[in-house]
Every structure is written in structure tokens, then in C-alpha cells.
Write an enzyme that holds these catalytic residues in place. Structure first.
Site, mmCIF file in Angstrom:
data_model
loop_
_atom_site.group_PDB
_atom_site.id
_atom_site.type_symbol
_atom_site.label_atom_id
_atom_site.label_comp_id
_atom_site.label_asym_id
_atom_site.label_seq_id
_atom_site.Cartn_x
_atom_site.Cartn_y
_atom_site.Cartn_z
ATOM 1 N N ASN A 8 14.529 3.152 7.925
ATOM 2 C CA ASN A 8 14.241 2.282 9.057
ATOM 3 C C ASN A 8 13.203 3.007 9.917
ATOM 4 O O ASN A 8 13.532 3.937 10.641
ATOM 5 C CB ASN A 8 15.535 2.047 9.840
ATOM 6 C CG ASN A 8 15.368 1.011 10.920
ATOM 7 O OD1 ASN A 8 14.251 0.605 11.234
ATOM 8 N ND2 ASN A 8 16.480 0.573 11.488
ATOM 9 N N ARG A 89 13.469 -1.185 5.682
ATOM 10 C CA ARG A 89 13.662 -2.316 6.576
ATOM 11 C C ARG A 89 12.302 -2.721 7.129
ATOM 12 O O ARG A 89 11.552 -1.888 7.634
ATOM 13 C CB ARG A 89 14.587 -1.906 7.710
ATOM 14 C CG ARG A 89 14.752 -2.993 8.717
ATOM 15 C CD ARG A 89 15.165 -2.447 10.053
ATOM 16 N NE ARG A 89 15.248 -3.531 10.999
ATOM 17 C CZ ARG A 89 15.033 -3.381 12.295
ATOM 18 N NH1 ARG A 89 14.740 -2.207 12.786
ATOM 19 N NH2 ARG A 89 15.134 -4.407 13.102
ATOM 20 N N HIS A 178 17.634 -9.818 12.554
ATOM 21 C CA HIS A 178 18.966 -9.294 12.186
ATOM 22 C C HIS A 178 19.492 -9.954 10.908
ATOM 23 O O HIS A 178 20.705 -9.962 10.679
ATOM 24 C CB HIS A 178 20.018 -9.581 13.289
ATOM 25 C CG HIS A 178 19.795 -8.852 14.572
ATOM 26 N ND1 HIS A 178 20.091 -9.424 15.782
ATOM 27 C CD2 HIS A 178 19.347 -7.615 14.835
ATOM 28 C CE1 HIS A 178 19.821 -8.561 16.754
ATOM 29 N NE2 HIS A 178 19.369 -7.450 16.199
ATOM 30 N N ARG A 239 16.801 -7.520 27.107
ATOM 31 C CA ARG A 239 16.009 -8.738 26.900
ATOM 32 C C ARG A 239 16.660 -9.934 27.607
ATOM 33 O O ARG A 239 17.891 -10.032 27.649
ATOM 34 C CB ARG A 239 15.880 -9.060 25.410
ATOM 35 C CG ARG A 239 15.054 -8.068 24.639
ATOM 36 C CD ARG A 239 14.739 -8.605 23.250
ATOM 37 N NE ARG A 239 14.278 -7.530 22.375
ATOM 38 C CZ ARG A 239 14.918 -7.139 21.276
ATOM 39 N NH1 ARG A 239 16.034 -7.734 20.892
ATOM 40 N NH2 ARG A 239 14.427 -6.163 20.544
ATOM 41 N N GLU A 381 23.788 -2.515 7.504
ATOM 42 C CA GLU A 381 22.459 -2.913 7.040
ATOM 43 C C GLU A 381 21.929 -1.945 5.986
ATOM 44 O O GLU A 381 21.247 -2.355 5.054
ATOM 45 C CB GLU A 381 21.504 -2.994 8.236
ATOM 46 C CG GLU A 381 21.842 -4.185 9.118
ATOM 47 C CD GLU A 381 21.302 -4.075 10.530
ATOM 48 O OE1 GLU A 381 20.358 -4.785 10.849
ATOM 49 O OE2 GLU A 381 21.849 -3.284 11.320
#
Ligand code: ADP
Length: 395
Positions: A8, A89, A178, A239, A381
Site C-alpha cells: 500500500n 493497492r 474501500h 472529511r 484488505e
């Protein structure tokens, strides 16, 4: 036994996990930070110990070369031959990457072309993939895209109600994010329920620092709360989630802000942090609210409210749900968050069992008489990246 990397990467950092296959055992993980800056930090966790080192690393290729040497030194790997491939990723796959992909040069160029949709991430990820191909020639590199799972959304979910030509000319649409996590927990929930995912309607709530909710029908994403970018949807750590665009024009005029400044505020200074003034971290906000900080409590109330509204709307999209799943930092760890989301939802067949909910592990937390099964499932993940690398890299 072969070993596979799950990577990642960001513009100046690279997180890695190493799995043994086919056993799928995670054997080591770590991070290289401040790549391209002075005093880069290399940190490797192996057999319960953390090995850390500071040195100057000028670019990603140097970082990977150094990491491999370090892994040999620590005996995480015996030799480079053991490494069977790497999975990466990638944030934006646009409409092009509908599944993970074994990456050739043309694909990597495509990843770069999609930089408009993820300017900070896609170019850095392309660079890291090239570096892996150079350092480990002949070993498959597989891209796993945050957006792929959502490419099954119907037009009515992914199109915005703006002139159609913007979609035709510029691919302006909802992409979501996601996806790897939503897919993993949806599939895991079906497995745990002992049912075929094709027969299930699932609402997956990935609630971390970033957060999104997805409606999964028969194993396919049919709607998701993030939009053209991860800024949309629910309230998050920093956010804003959904806001009326006209509000932005109003604030920009009043505060003398540029569009770039406004978007930065919506990404980095809003959400739990912006409302509470305390922190973007749910633990801090919960603690402040418990001590009587009113703004922290308002921040929590807004957070719960936005998540509940998305769950409600996806009950409508799906025509009811069989399973609701909570995952990621907040979803896995905050029992009170889950309690608040499921509160007063018995009318929809959703009933939490408070005792079962007192957990951080993979667990069914619904009451026996709840029509909807409620699960908390730690997301993984990295494992999904490894599985796709094995599948597409023929490992
Ligand atoms: P990211 O989106 O960065 O991957 P994570 O999934 O790691 O984020 O989630 C981070 C969030 O999880 C933070 O807001 C953190 O406060 C929250 N979190 C972690 N542990 C707990 C806990 N015990 N209680 C409440 N929130 C928690």
C-alpha cells in the site's frame, strides 16, 4: 513455501505485509516513511519484534532494494527466489479496471492516466509497481483497485444529476472507494452465515478514519456512499461527507478562499475534527463527549445521524437487508457507535444484543429475534490483495 507482498504505497510512504502462501499466514509487516526526504524510516515487524532504522532513501526503487536486503538480513526471507509476487493497492481504477489485474506496461500507463481521479496516489503507485518489476524481474505484479468492486453499480447509482455530457466527455461519475474491504466483509459475512452470497442483501459499513457504506445485492455493489472521490457520503474523521455545493460558494466568498483551499478544508479540517474542535480520532471525541464537551457530543450525533441515514437509504435500495456488517477502526472497536447506529431500528428488523456487542472480535452481535443478522468483522484488505495476486499471478 512462497511469499507474497501486499503493498500500500503513497507518494512518500510504502506499507507492506508479507504472507506465506498457500497457508495465507501473515509473517511480517512494516512501513517505509519519508521516501525522497532526509531521514527516511524503515520499520519491520517480525516475530513479535519491531526493527527500526533511519537512513536517507532517495526514491521508491532504493526503498524496495533496501527493504529486500533488510528482510534477508532478518531472515524474513531466505532469498529473493522465495518471493512469488506482489499485489498493489491502487486507489483509482476508473471504469477501466473492473477486477484486479496482472499488470503489464500498458496497464501501468493506464494507472498513470487515471491520475486525474487520484492525483496523490495513482502516480506514486505506478512508480512503486515499476520499481518492483525492476527489482524483482519476472515476478508477477497485480493491481487491486479500491474502485473495482463498485463497477457493478447501475447507472442510476453512479450517475449524478448533472448534464449527461460531463459523464460522456470526462467520466464524471460516482466511483466509490474501500471496495476491497466491502467485498471482503460481505463475502466473509456470507461464509459466516453459511449462505450463498448470491441470496443475500448486505449493508457493509466500513467506518474508519475514512468511512463508506455499501449496498451489496447478491455479492455485487449496487450503491455506495463515497462519490467521484472519497470526500462524499458520511461524516468522517476529517472529511465532511455530503454537503450542498452552494454552501461552498457561500463560505468561499465570505472567507475569501480559493476552490483548492475549500476542498482541502473539506478533506482535512472537517468531519469529527471540524465540528468537535477536539480531534479526528473517535476515541478522543468519545472521551471528550463523556466528559461533557458539548461540541464533541454534537459531532457524535451528526456522525451517527449520517450513518443511520445511509443505512436507511440502502434498506430502501435493497428492499430490506439480511445482514449488516460493521468494520474498520470505529466499526470494529466502538461498541457504543454500533449501539447508536442500530438504536430504534426494530421496525426494520434490526435489533442489537448489547452483551454480544461488547466485543472487538469477529462476532455476530444481533439478538436472536433480530430479522437482520448484524456482524462485526475485522477487515483484511491485505489478505484480499494476496488472494488476488495468487489468483492472477498463477502462484
Ligand atoms: P483508516 O481509515 O485511516 O484506515 P482505521 O480503520 O484505522 O482508519 O480507523 C481509525 C479510527 O478508528 C480512528 O478514528 C480511531 O479513533 C478509531 N478507533 C480505533 N480504536 C477505537 C476504539 N477502541 N474506540 C473507538 N474508536 C476507535
Amino acid at each position: 513455501m512462497s511469499k507474497v507482498f501486499a503493498i500500500n504505497a503513497g507518494s512518500s510512504s510504502l506499507k507492506f505485509s508479507i504472507y506465506e502462501v498457500p497457508s495465507e499466514e501473515a509473517i511480517s509487516s512494516g512501513i517505509i516513511e519519508r521516501i525522497g526526504l532526509k531521514d527516511s524510516i524503515v520499520s519491520v515487524k517480525f516475530q513479535g519484534e519491531k526493527h527500526e532504522e533511519t537512513l536517507d532513501i532517495e526514491d521508491h526503487e532504493v526503498a524496495i532494494n533496501h527493504l529486500l536486503k533488510k528482510l534477508e538480513e532478518l531472515k524474513v526471507i531466505e532469498s529473493f527466489d522465495e518471493i512469488a509476487g506482489s499485489g498493489h493497492r491502487i486507489v483509482a481504477g476508473g471504469e477501466h479496471f473492473k477486477d484486479s489485474a496482472l499488470l503489464d506496461e500498458e496497464d501501468i500507463q493506464k494507472v498513470e492516466e487515471l491520475a486525474d481521479f487520484a492525483p496523490l496516489h495513482n502516480p506514486a503507485e505506478a512508480k512503486v509497481i515499476r520499481a518492483f518489476q525492476k527489482v524483482l524481474p519476472g515476478k508477477p505484479t497485480v493491481g487491486v483497485f479500491d474502485t473495482s468492486f463498485h463497477t457493478t453499480m447501475p447507472e442510476k447509482a453512479y450517475l449524478y444529476s448533472v448534464p449527461f455530457e460531463y459523464y460522456e466527455k470526462h467520466q464524471a461519475r460516482r466511483y466509490g472507494a474501500h471496495g476491497t474491504s466491502h467485498k471482503y466483509v460481505a463475502e466473509r459475512a456470507a461464509e459466516l452465515e453459511g449462505k450463498d452470497i448470491k441470496d443475500l442483501k448486505i449493508i457493509t459499513c466500513h467506518i474508519g478514519n475514512g468511512g463508506s457504506i455499501t449496498a451489496v445485492d447478491g455479492g455485487k455493489s449496487v450503491d455506495t456512499s463515497m462519490g467521484f472521490t472519497p470526500l462524499a457520503g458520511i461524516t468522517m474523521g476529517t472529511r465532511s461527507g455530503d454537503v450542498d455545493p452552494s454552501l461552498l460558494q457561500y463560505i468561499m466568498e465570505k472567507e475569501g478562499l480559493s476552490m483548492d483551499e475549500m476542498i482541502t478544508i473539506l478533506n482535512k479540517k472537517s468531519g469529527l475534527l471540524g465540528i468537535s474542535g477536539v480531534s479526528s480520532d473517535m476515541r478522543d471525541v468519545e472521551a471528550a463527549a463523556a466528559e461533557g464537551n458539548e461540541r464533541a457530543q454534537v459531532a457524535l450525533d451528526i456522525y451517527y445521524d449520517r450513518v443511520r441515514k445511509y443505512v436507511g437509504s440502502y434498506l430502501t435500495v435493497l428492499g430490506g437487508a439480511d445482514v449488516i456488517v460493521f468494520t474498520a477502526g470505529v466499526g470494529e472497536n466502538s461498541a457504543s457507535f454500533r449501539e447508536e447506529i442500530c438504536k430504534d431500528m426494530e421496525w426494520a428488523g434490526i435489533k442489537l444484543d448489547s452483551e454480544r456487542n461488547d466485543t472487538r472480535d469477529e462476532a455476530k452481535i444481533s439478538a436472536d429475534d433480530s430479522k437482520v443478522a448484524i456482524w462485526t468483522i475485522p477487515t483484511d484488505e491485505e489478505l484480499m490483495i494476496v488472494r488476488d495476486t495468487v489468483r492472477l499471478g498463477n502462484i
